[in-house]
Each structure stands twice: as structure tokens, then as C-alpha cells.
Design an enzyme around this catalytic site. Structure first.
Site, PDB file in Angstrom:
ATOM      1  CB  SER A 151      -0.727   0.103   0.710  1.00  0.00           C
ATOM      2  OG  SER A 151      -2.176   1.167   1.360  1.00  0.00           O
ATOM      3  CG  ASP A 321      -6.143  -3.905  -3.817  1.00  0.00           C
ATOM      4  OD1 ASP A 321      -6.922  -3.255  -3.166  1.00  0.00           O
ATOM      5  OD2 ASP A 321      -5.356  -3.164  -3.810  1.00  0.00           O
ATOM      6  CG  HIS A 354      -5.716  -2.127  -0.073  1.00  0.00           C
ATOM      7  ND1 HIS A 354      -4.693  -1.805  -1.086  1.00  0.00           N
ATOM      8  CD2 HIS A 354      -4.916  -1.126   1.190  1.00  0.00           C
ATOM      9  CE1 HIS A 354      -3.724  -0.964  -1.131  1.00  0.00           C
ATOM     10  NE2 HIS A 354      -4.361  -0.979   0.558  1.00  0.00           N
TER      11      HIS A 354
END
Length: 381
Positions: A151, A321, A354
Site C-alpha cells: 500500500s 483490491d 486491499h
């Protein structure tokens, strides 16, 4: 697999001022760091793990005074784990502006004797990378075997390969993106607005008032959690199941109290987050996310932005995601291939959205294990 066990952070002090991308200067700052494993004699087995929004330097292990304080990527880092601390020296750094001991809005501004609060300068991913480079210098590490993150951490890993190409052998960029979409910036703006409109925010100087803008932080975290999970994952975890305070499971209460399991989950996550995180830090980090766009200086051409990289890359994404969709990772892959860089890419079919990059998925971990085996052979670890 064996846990890394008891760990302890260390605080590193830096007297040399750090000029930020905004033009502001931070002097006499500190960064909190944790290390795992042993640095070899050649100093060639070091791996930097970069953290995401609400994480910290505490990547793995537990603290002696709190057995529940497991590091945020403990399933990934440790003896015999994909990032094996029997072979690698792993560094976790709490970024500048965070709220876990590194200099940030909660720190005392030497010019006023009061917490910086909203006066703490806006920081960027690039600022963090420059600060992390000073940590590497302090350890005598000229080149990382790998810089890794998921991320926002993946953005830092990518930035490392751009800003210090000669100091990164491998860049491992997971569930990330080369820049935020308008939708992602919008999510961040709604979250910030929740904090800024909280009456307890006091223009960012809530420390002096003995309060925290918890209502705003709760809403910000709830928004974030919705984007971290996939629709299918939420359906499987919660569906339309009811959770009433009176224990009834089959009837509506016809009120605005918590009735659905998903409401209870979001409120729980919001409350927990508001207890430990700092609102000014949340504003800073989400803005750093918004600003990250290495192609901006190249008229939006990511291939041109990555032209001077030297690292080998592992880029990984997750099928469900939607915060940083696989297509965004493939943009990075294409730009690297256009530059004839060595790239491995995997899109993992995982239902968890995610947050899948934080979870113990066998296919995902086997991928990382195999890649680190290659790195270990290169550096003799």
C-alpha cells in the site's frame, strides 16, 4: 513457524536539518526504529520494510510488557518466514510525522515549547525516503538487498528505487499504485473533512484543550475500512446479519442504534483507532498519499519517470483490491518493461480486498518466500 519473540524499539536522533519537499526544514528530529536479525559483515543482507498509513516501525515480534502487541507484519517477518530473519537484517522505521515516537505533530516545537499540532509541516513520500536514507547511513548500509512495502509502503519502496537507484537491489511493491486516482483522493478528503469538522479538533491544537477529535477519527477510520475490504469479503463476514444490543437476532429495532453486524464492526474499528492514533498525523499521511505521483515531473509519463531505475522488481496485486486495483500495479509493470527492467509480477486471486497484503495467504507467502530465496542467494545470506 517460530516467532521472532521479544523486541524493543530504538530512537535515533538526527541533528542535521532535513529540508522537506515543501521547502520547510525540520531540525533535530528523531525516528523510532526496530531491527530484526543480524547485519552480515558485508552489510549486504539489509531489508527495509516501509509501513502503510496506520502502521509503524513495529513490524514483527512482541513487546515484553504487552504480549498482545504483535507487529503488524508478524506473519511475514521472522525466523523461517518469507522474510527470514535468520538470513536477513530487517529494519522498520516509523515515518516522520507519525505518532509512534518519531518527530511529528505531537512532538514539542522547540520554537514555542508546545506541541507542533497543525503547524507541523506537510510531509511527502519523498521526504520519508530521504529520512530513511539517513537511517541506512547510520547503520553503515550503502545498499539494501531489498526495500519492501504494501500500500503506502509500496509507494515508498518504489520511490526508493527512483530516488536512490544505486542503493536498492530489489524493490518489492505490493498492493500499491503509481499515484492515487481521483476516487482515492476523494475518500481521503471525506476522511479529513470528518476530522476537521469535529468540534474537538480546535484547528489542530486539541492537545492544549485536553481532548481528541475522536468523532472525526472514528468516521475517517470507518471510511478507510470500507475501502480496505472487498464486497465479497464483507458479504461473507457480515452479510445482513443483525446484532442488536438486546440480543434479538430476527427483528429490526426501528431506530438508529447499531443493528447490523457490519455497523458493529465499523464502530468497533473506529473506536479502537481513535484511541491510539493522532488526528493531525492522519491528515498528514493522507495528504502524503494524495501528493505521490512520480510521473508528474515527466508530464505524466511513468515510463520516463522510471527510466533511471536500476533495481529488480517484484510487483504484486490482489484480484479483489479495489482501493489500489491490479490495473494500477500493471501500469508500473508496463513502465518498467518499457525500460527493459527485470520485473516479476503476480496478481493473486484473493477475496480479502486491499487488506490481503497483510494476511497469511499461502500463495502470497510462497511467492515472497521464493523471491527472498533468490535475493538470499545473490547476497550470500
Amino acid at each position: 513457524m517460530e516467532s521472532i519473540g521479544i523486541v524493543a524499539p530504538q530512537t535515533m536522533h538526527f541533528a542535521e536539518p532535513l529540508r522537506l519537499q515543501s521547502g520547510s526544514v525540520i531540525g533535530n528530529y528523531q525516528l523510532v526504529v526496530e531491527t530484526y536479525g543480524e547485519l552480515n559483515a558485508a552489510r549486504s543482507n539489509a531489508v527495509l520494510v516501509c509501513h502503510a498509513l496506520n502502521a509503524s516501525h513495529h513490524v514483527a515480534g512482541v513487546y515484553a510488557d504487552d504480549p498482545r502487541s504483535t507487529g503488524w507484519w508478524d506473519n511475514m517477518v521472522g525466523p523461517g518466514k518469507p522474510l527470514d530473519t535468520n538470513r536477513f537484517f530487517v529494519i522498520g522505521v516509523n515515518n516522520l510525522g507519525s505518532c509512534f515516537g518519531s518527530t511529528g505533530p505531537m512532538s514539542i516545537d522547540p520554537s514555542s515549547g508546545k506541541p507542533y499540532g497543525a503547524r507541523f509541516p506537510v510531509v511527502t513520500v519523498e521526504d520519508w525516503v530521504h529520512a530513511q536514507a539517513r537511517v541506512a547511513d547510520a547503520f553503515g548500509i550503502e545498499r539494501f538487498a531489498a526495500v519492501m512495502g504494501g500500500s503506502l509502503g509500496g509507494m515508498q519502496a518504489l520511490a526508493w528505487s527512483l530516488m536512490y537507484p544505486e542503493r536498492v537491489a530489489h524493490c518489492i511493491d505490493i498492493a500499491s499504485t503509481p499515484k492515487l486516482s481521483a476516487q482515492n483522493i476523494a475518500f481521503n478528503e471525506v476522511a479529513r473533512s470528518a476530522i476537521l469538522s469535529d468540534p474537538d479538533f480546535h484547528g489542530g491544537d486539541y492537545y492544549a484543550h485536553g481532548v481528541k477529535p475522536k468523532r472525526g477519527l472514528r468516521v475517517a477510520r470507518m471510511i478507510g475500512h470500507i475501502t480496505y475490504l472487498s464486497d465479497d469479503d464483507m458479504a461473507e463476514k457480515f452479510g445482513r446479519a443483525l446484532r442488536r444490543a438486546d440480543g434479538a437476532l430476527d427483528a429490526y429495532n426501528f431506530s438508529f442504534d447499531v443493528e447490523f453486524e457490519v455497523e458493529s464492526y465499523l464502530r468497533y474499528q473506529g473506536d479502537k483507532f481513535a484511541d491510539y492514533f493522532d488526528a493531525n498525523t492522519y491528515l498528514l499521511i493522507t495528504r502524503a498519499l494524495d501528493y505521490f505521483d512520480p510521473a508528474k515531473a515527466f508530464d505524466g509519463n511513468l515510463t520516463a519517470a522510471l527510466a533511471h531505475t536500476q533495481a529488480k522488481y517484484l510487483i504484486a496485486s490482489f484480484s479483489t483490491d479495489w482501493r489500489f486495483a491490479p490495473a494500477r500495479s500493471r501500469e508500473i509493470v508496463k513502465a518498467l518493461l518499457d525500460n527493459k527492467r527485470t520485473v516479476s509480477y503476480a496478481e493473486i486471486d484473493a477475496p480479502h480486498g486491499h487488506d490481503a497484503f497483510l494476511l497469511d495467504d499461502a500463495r502470497y507467502h510462497n511467492l515472497l518466500r521464493a523471491y527472498y530465496e533468490r535475493i538470499a542467494n545473490e547476497v550470500g545470506a
